[in-house]
Design an enzyme around this catalytic site. Structure first.
Site, PDB file in Angstrom:
ATOM      1  N   ASP A  30       0.853  -1.196   0.000  1.00 58.24           N
ATOM      2  CA  ASP A  30       0.000   0.000   0.000  1.00 58.24           C
ATOM      3  C   ASP A  30       0.886   1.242   0.000  1.00 58.24           C
ATOM      4  OD1 ASP A  30      -3.216   0.502   1.026  1.00 58.24           O
ATOM      5  OD2 ASP A  30      -1.818   2.188   1.106  1.00 58.24           O
ATOM      6  N   ILE A  31       0.491   2.245  -0.756  1.00 64.90           N
ATOM      7  CA  ILE A  31       1.284   3.472  -0.879  1.00 64.90           C
ATOM      8  C   ILE A  31       1.260   4.300   0.419  1.00 64.90           C
ATOM      9  CG2 ILE A  31      -0.494   5.084  -1.727  1.00 64.90           C
ATOM     10  CD1 ILE A  31       1.475   5.812  -3.995  1.00 64.90           C
ATOM     11  N   ASN A  87     -12.952  -3.181   2.698  1.00 64.04           N
ATOM     12  CA  ASN A  87     -13.834  -2.039   2.898  1.00 64.04           C
ATOM     13  C   ASN A  87     -14.852  -1.989   1.760  1.00 64.04           C
ATOM     14  OD1 ASN A  87     -12.361  -1.156   5.173  1.00 64.04           O
ATOM     15  ND2 ASN A  87     -10.884  -0.112   3.858  1.00 64.04           N
ATOM     16  N   GLY A  93     -15.223   2.810   4.310  1.00 64.92           N
ATOM     17  CA  GLY A  93     -13.915   3.426   4.081  1.00 64.92           C
ATOM     18  C   GLY A  93     -13.325   3.112   2.717  1.00 64.92           C
ATOM     19  N   SER A  95     -12.089   3.596  -0.873  1.00 61.16           N
ATOM     20  CA  SER A  95     -11.696   4.770  -1.658  1.00 61.16           C
ATOM     21  C   SER A  95     -11.321   4.421  -3.095  1.00 61.16           C
ATOM     22  CB  SER A  95     -10.540   5.517  -0.968  1.00 61.16           C
ATOM     23  OG  SER A  95      -9.419   4.678  -0.866  1.00 61.16           O
ATOM     24  N   HIS A 100     -10.428  -5.091  -3.307  1.00 59.19           N
ATOM     25  CA  HIS A 100      -9.079  -5.368  -2.802  1.00 59.19           C
ATOM     26  C   HIS A 100      -9.163  -5.802  -1.350  1.00 59.19           C
ATOM     27  CE1 HIS A 100     -10.051  -1.104  -2.437  1.00 59.19           C
ATOM     28  NE2 HIS A 100      -9.373  -1.098  -1.301  1.00 59.19           N
ATOM     29  N   HIS A 102      -7.083  -5.896   2.140  1.00 64.86           N
ATOM     30  CA  HIS A 102      -5.933  -5.341   2.861  1.00 64.86           C
ATOM     31  C   HIS A 102      -5.342  -6.448   3.741  1.00 64.86           C
ATOM     32  CE1 HIS A 102      -6.868  -0.902   2.381  1.00 64.86           C
ATOM     33  NE2 HIS A 102      -8.060  -1.410   2.122  1.00 64.86           N
TER      34      HIS A 102
HETATM   35  P1  5GP Z   1      -9.702   1.429   0.417  1.00 64.20           P
HETATM   36  O1  5GP Z   1      -9.724   2.721   1.183  1.00 64.20           O
HETATM   37  O2  5GP Z   1     -10.434   1.571  -0.910  1.00 64.20           O
HETATM   38  O3  5GP Z   1     -10.146   0.220   1.186  1.00 64.20           O
HETATM   39  O4  5GP Z   1      -8.177   1.148   0.098  1.00 64.20           O
HETATM   40  C1  5GP Z   1      -7.499   1.729  -0.946  1.00 64.20           C
HETATM   41  C2  5GP Z   1      -6.038   1.662  -0.609  1.00 64.20           C
HETATM   42  O5  5GP Z   1      -5.302   1.878  -1.783  1.00 64.20           O
HETATM   43  C3  5GP Z   1      -5.589   2.711   0.410  1.00 64.20           C
HETATM   44  O6  5GP Z   1      -5.036   2.071   1.542  1.00 64.20           O
HETATM   45  C4  5GP Z   1      -4.559   3.531  -0.365  1.00 64.20           C
HETATM   46  O7  5GP Z   1      -3.469   3.948   0.428  1.00 64.20           O
HETATM   47  C5  5GP Z   1      -4.133   2.576  -1.470  1.00 64.20           C
HETATM   48  N1  5GP Z   1      -3.698   3.230  -2.690  1.00 64.20           N
HETATM   49  C6  5GP Z   1      -4.335   4.254  -3.341  1.00 64.20           C
HETATM   50  N2  5GP Z   1      -3.661   4.601  -4.441  1.00 64.20           N
HETATM   51  C7  5GP Z   1      -2.575   3.779  -4.506  1.00 64.20           C
HETATM   52  C8  5GP Z   1      -1.486   3.662  -5.440  1.00 64.20           C
HETATM   53  O8  5GP Z   1      -1.391   4.375  -6.441  1.00 64.20           O
HETATM   54  N3  5GP Z   1      -0.553   2.713  -5.179  1.00 64.20           N
HETATM   55  C9  5GP Z   1      -0.644   1.879  -4.081  1.00 64.20           C
HETATM   56  N4  5GP Z   1       0.333   0.986  -3.928  1.00 64.20           N
HETATM   57  N5  5GP Z   1      -1.643   1.977  -3.196  1.00 64.20           N
HETATM   58  C10 5GP Z   1      -2.601   2.906  -3.401  1.00 64.20           C
END
Ligand code: 5GP
Length: 114
Positions: A30-31, A87, A93, A95, A100, A102
């Site tokens: 994760d970034i 999520n 949560g 985004s 995906h 985690h």
């Molecule tokens: P969500 O909030 O949808 O459950 O998780 C999305 C995740 O994707 C977040 O933890 C966010 O930090 C990660 N993320 C968003 N953009 C990128 C990216 O460009 N590269 C990587 N490696 N992770 C990303």
């Protein structure tokens, strides 16, 4: 339809630190890590969110969890413990609208989550 950031990673159009890949999925760091180990396991099939998966995705959903456990071994957090999170939607949560999983570990995680 416009590609999500995860589709761009799957297609190697943008870089990511990939920790695992097979025919069905890709996993990368994760970034914005929320723990010392924070990886995302992403199916190559476009499914927006877990609630939109269908019966034909049953094996794929199971596969993502098995891959998460495999990566936990690979990254040496299997024995200390880890958490798997999915999520769904605004209050969940979510985004990025591409399913995906985690995988978090490397420290003691709080419960209940915030
Ligand atoms: P969500 O909030 O949808 O459950 O998780 C999305 C995740 O994707 C977040 O933890 C966010 O930090 C990660 N993320 C968003 N953009 C990128 C990216 O460009 N590269 C990587 N490696 N992770 C990303």
């Amino acid at each position: 339809m416009q590609k999500t950031i995860f589709q761009k990673i799957i297609h190697k159009e943008i870089p990511a630190h990939i920790v695992f890949e097979d025919k069905e999925c890709i996993a990368f760091k994760d970034i914005d890590p929320q723990a010392p180990i924070h990886c995302l396991i992403v199916p190559k099939k476009c499914i927006a969110r877990v609630g939109e998966a269908s019966a034909q995705d049953e094996n794929l959903l199971g596969h993502l969890l098995l891959v998460a456990a495999k990566i936990a071994h690979q990254l040496k957090i299997y024995d200390t413990g880890f958490r798997i999170v999915i999520n769904h939607g605004k209050d969940g949560g979510e985004s990025v609208p591409h399913l995906h999983v985690h995988l978090l570990g490397g420290r003691a995680l709080q419960w209940p989550p915030g």
